[in-house]
Design a protein around this motif. Structure first.
Motif, short mmCIF file in Angstrom:
data_model
loop_
_atom_site.label_atom_id
_atom_site.label_comp_id
_atom_site.label_asym_id
_atom_site.label_seq_id
_atom_site.Cartn_x
_atom_site.Cartn_y
_atom_site.Cartn_z
N GLU A 186 0.86 -1.17 0.00
CA GLU A 186 0.00 0.00 0.00
C GLU A 186 0.90 1.23 0.00
OE1 GLU A 186 -3.31 0.04 -0.18
OE2 GLU A 186 -3.41 -2.15 -0.26
N SER A 187 0.98 1.91 -1.13
CA SER A 187 1.95 2.98 -1.28
C SER A 187 1.71 4.14 -0.32
CB SER A 187 1.97 3.50 -2.72
OG SER A 187 0.70 4.03 -3.09
N LEU A 188 0.44 4.46 -0.04
CA LEU A 188 0.17 5.57 0.86
C LEU A 188 0.63 5.25 2.28
CD1 LEU A 188 -0.99 8.38 1.22
CD2 LEU A 188 -3.23 7.36 1.59
N PHE A 189 0.37 4.04 2.74
CA PHE A 189 0.83 3.64 4.06
C PHE A 189 2.36 3.60 4.11
CE2 PHE A 189 1.72 0.29 7.30
CZ PHE A 189 1.26 0.98 8.39
N ASP A 190 2.98 3.10 3.05
CA ASP A 190 4.44 3.08 2.99
C ASP A 190 5.01 4.49 3.02
OD1 ASP A 190 4.37 0.35 2.86
OD2 ASP A 190 4.87 0.20 0.74
N LEU A 191 4.31 5.43 2.38
CA LEU A 191 4.77 6.82 2.39
C LEU A 191 4.68 7.42 3.79
CD1 LEU A 191 5.73 9.31 0.77
CD2 LEU A 191 3.32 9.89 0.43
N TYR A 192 3.62 7.11 4.51
CA TYR A 192 3.51 7.57 5.90
C TYR A 192 4.71 7.08 6.71
CZ TYR A 192 -1.30 9.43 5.86
OH TYR A 192 -2.41 10.19 5.64
N LEU A 193 5.02 5.80 6.58
CA LEU A 193 6.15 5.24 7.32
C LEU A 193 7.46 5.89 6.90
CD1 LEU A 193 5.26 1.43 7.35
CD2 LEU A 193 5.07 3.04 9.24
N ARG A 215 1.55 9.67 14.60
CA ARG A 215 0.21 9.72 15.18
C ARG A 215 -0.88 9.49 14.13
NH1 ARG A 215 0.15 16.07 17.01
NH2 ARG A 215 0.81 17.00 15.04
N HIS A 216 -0.51 9.58 12.85
CA HIS A 216 -1.49 9.35 11.78
C HIS A 216 -1.46 7.92 11.26
CE1 HIS A 216 -1.97 13.66 11.83
NE2 HIS A 216 -0.70 13.83 11.50
N ILE A 217 -0.46 7.12 11.69
CA ILE A 217 -0.30 5.78 11.15
C ILE A 217 -1.50 4.89 11.47
CG2 ILE A 217 1.08 3.68 11.25
CD1 ILE A 217 2.43 5.90 9.72
N ALA A 218 -1.93 4.89 12.73
CA ALA A 218 -3.03 4.00 13.14
C ALA A 218 -4.32 4.28 12.37
CB ALA A 218 -3.25 4.09 14.64
N PRO A 219 -4.75 5.56 12.25
CA PRO A 219 -5.97 5.82 11.46
C PRO A 219 -5.84 5.40 10.00
CG PRO A 219 -5.43 7.71 12.83
CD PRO A 219 -4.27 6.78 12.92
N VAL A 220 -4.67 5.64 9.40
CA VAL A 220 -4.47 5.25 8.00
C VAL A 220 -4.56 3.74 7.85
CG1 VAL A 220 -2.79 5.16 6.13
CG2 VAL A 220 -3.13 7.29 7.38
N TYR A 267 -8.21 2.50 8.17
CA TYR A 267 -9.02 2.71 6.97
C TYR A 267 -8.57 1.80 5.83
CZ TYR A 267 -11.56 6.66 8.92
OH TYR A 267 -12.38 7.44 9.68
N ALA A 268 -7.26 1.55 5.73
CA ALA A 268 -6.76 0.65 4.68
C ALA A 268 -7.32 -0.76 4.87
CB ALA A 268 -5.24 0.62 4.69
N ILE A 269 -7.36 -1.21 6.13
CA ILE A 269 -7.89 -2.55 6.42
C ILE A 269 -9.39 -2.60 6.13
CG2 ILE A 269 -8.37 -4.20 8.27
CD1 ILE A 269 -5.70 -3.34 9.53
N LYS A 270 -10.11 -1.58 6.54
CA LYS A 270 -11.55 -1.53 6.28
C LYS A 270 -11.83 -1.54 4.78
CE LYS A 270 -13.31 0.78 10.43
NZ LYS A 270 -14.04 1.98 10.94
N TYR A 271 -10.99 -0.80 4.03
CA TYR A 271 -11.15 -0.75 2.58
C TYR A 271 -10.97 -2.13 1.97
CZ TYR A 271 -9.61 -0.01 -2.25
OH TYR A 271 -9.43 -0.09 -3.60
N LYS A 272 -9.88 -2.81 2.38
CA LYS A 272 -9.59 -4.13 1.82
C LYS A 272 -10.66 -5.15 2.19
CE LYS A 272 -5.81 -3.36 -0.49
NZ LYS A 272 -5.80 -3.50 -1.96
N LEU A 273 -11.26 -5.00 3.37
CA LEU A 273 -12.27 -5.94 3.82
C LEU A 273 -13.68 -5.54 3.38
CD1 LEU A 273 -11.06 -6.67 7.47
CD2 LEU A 273 -10.71 -8.07 5.41
N VAL A 327 -10.72 9.43 5.62
CA VAL A 327 -9.44 9.58 4.93
C VAL A 327 -9.14 11.05 4.66
CG1 VAL A 327 -8.17 9.07 2.81
CG2 VAL A 327 -9.51 7.28 3.93
N GLY A 328 -10.18 11.81 4.32
CA GLY A 328 -9.99 13.23 4.06
C GLY A 328 -9.44 13.96 5.27
N LYS A 329 -9.99 13.69 6.45
CA LYS A 329 -9.54 14.36 7.67
C LYS A 329 -8.13 13.94 8.05
CE LYS A 329 -13.22 16.78 8.47
NZ LYS A 329 -13.19 18.26 8.33
N VAL A 330 -7.86 12.64 7.99
CA VAL A 330 -6.52 12.15 8.35
C VAL A 330 -5.47 12.73 7.40
CG1 VAL A 330 -5.04 10.11 8.48
CG2 VAL A 330 -7.35 10.03 9.41
#
Length: 231
Positions: free
Chosen positions: A14-21, A32-37, A40-46, A58-61
């Motif tokens: 997941e490029s966006l999550f990798d970019l956060y890291l 502090r933004h990693i957990a919300p991202v 949402y990534a897990i919810k999206y995939k599921l 996602v907009g707010k985060v």
């Protein structure tokens, strides 16, 4: 015309999550933004998040994350270093005019995303190797992704892919202006390419892209480097 999802399809992860890291190495407060991202990534995939929930959450985060970057000394130092390298290489109109210092100051004031472009460039210097080896770009390829144009756009540029349909951010307000997710994907594709656009092949790693598979003449599911035709 071939259309490809990006994350998990031609990009291994997941490029966006990798970019956060990746950005955390320059400023730890973005952790502090990693957990919300991730949530949402897990919810999206599921498939457990509605389009409205994704757009709001996602907009707010993303906006909070970009605001942190805009005030980050570590990211600012990265940007100045990148501009310094460009000056040494003789790149940019201002540099060619012989005023490197003015070029750096101007770029700093103009870049309302707070060094995001420099961060993204450094990220792809490190992560282009995560583009899966089976993907070989063609001139008429389209990348259709829920990730943001300002991040995936650089990967597309390096791949030579000219057409990207992605989520978008207002560079002035740092607000998400369009989330290219779920049913928004076929809607946006028709808006950009026209209602009569013919998709010869569509590739994805998610069953939630079924509307795109339905639009295509052929559909393919991707798992790792294994590609299975499903239509």
């Amino acid at each position: 015309m071939r259309v490809f999802d990006f994350d998990g399809t031609i990009y291994d992860g997941e490029s966006l999550f990798d970019l956060y890291l990746f950005s955390a190495r320059y400023d730890a407060k973005v952790f502090r933004h990693i957990a919300p991202v991730l949530r949402y990534a897990i919810k999206y995939k599921l498939g457990k998040a509605t389009l409205e929930q994704m757009e709001h959450g996602v907009g707010k985060v993303t906006q909070r994350y970009l605001r942190d970057l805009s005030g980050s000394k570590g990211i600012d130092d990265l940007r100045v270093a990148a501009l310094g390298e460009a000056a040494k290489a003789g790149l940019g109109d201002d540099v060619l005019a012989g005023d490197a210092a003015h070029s750096i100051a101007k770029a700093k004031s103009d870049d309302s995303t707070g060094g995001l472009k420099s961060l993204v460039s450094a990220f792809w210097d490190r992560n282009m190797s995560k583009i899966k080896p089976w993907y070989h770009p063609r001139p008429d390829d389209v990348i259709l992704t829920a990730s943001f144009d300002v991040t995936v756009g650089e990967a597309c540029r390096r791949l030579g892919v000219m057409r990207l349909i992605a989520s978008t951010i207002n560079p002035e307000t740092l607000e998400v202006t369009y989330l290219n997710f779920n049913t928004n994907k076929p809607k946006r594709l028709r808006e950009v390419l026209g209602p009569d656009a013919v998709i010869d092949e569509f590739y994805t790693d998610s069953k939630f892209d079924q509307p795109m598979i339905d639009m295509a003449r052929k559909g393919f599911m991707v798992k790792g480097n294994t590609i299975t035709q499903v239509k």
